[in-house]
Scaffold this motif. Structure first.
Motif: not given
Length: 184
Positions: A20-22, A30-36, A41-42
């Motif tokens: 789900a995060r990916a 996005a090119s990299k994961y952000a805090m959101k 995921r959490s």
């Protein structure tokens, strides 16, 4: 930091939460994961363990399958398509629509009776987000039906199952190497 994974329920939930995060990051471009994305995921992982959240139904997956371009679910080819079982029939994979995807003859012949994750690992190609999401839902359903969710992962992976629990991904390739799905 990844959680300590002991049970099948935790193992599947962590894989699905990472998926789900990916998916969220790819959808955002996005090119990299952000805090959101990390928060998605959490929260999903904690919610799945507490029973407050669950995997989405197969409805959206089926709708996308029926309305998307007719392409191989594994490589994106549009030629010589056939139906493939994510969890093969020879391994007691269900003959349900949930377990069926389109595959070109080359991928279908190459995959044969192999589990999706075994075959993907052998090809060096990580499954698309939507194919992996469908696969995880099938695995969770089968683990629920077999009463395995609260078993220790090490015990469950030793069982003769039609899928490879030990290969459920907890880490994913970089976002630039992931695909949500193949588009026409």
């Amino acid at each position: 930091m990844p959680p300590s994974i002991q049970t099948v329920r935790q193992h599947i939930a962590w894989s699905y939460a990472n998926l789900a995060r990916a998916h969220a990051a790819l959808t955002d471009g996005a090119s990299k994961y952000a805090m959101k994305h990390h928060m998605i995921r959490s929260r999903l992982y904690a919610g799945m363990l507490s029973g407050k959240l669950a995997m989405q139904s197969m409805y959206e997956d089926e709708r996308l399958k029926m309305t998307s371009a007719q392409l191989c679910s594994y490589c994106g080819d549009a030629e010589k398509l056939s139906v493939d079982h994510l969890i093969p029939r020879v391994k007691d994979g269900p003959d349900d629509a949930d377990n069926l995807v389109l595959a070109c003859r080359r991928c279908n012949s190459s995959k044969q009776g192999k589990d999706l994750l075994v075959w993907s690992k052998g090809t060096g190609r990580f499954p698309s987000v939507l194919v992996l999401r469908r696969y995880l839902k099938i695995v969770q359903r089968q683990c629920t039906e077999r009463g395995l969710l609260d078993h220790e992962v090490v015990v469950a992976t030793a069982l003769d199952l039609p899928f490879r629990l030990d290969l459920l991904p907890h880490t994913f390739p970089p976002l630039a190497e992931l695909r949500v799905a193949f588009a026409g």
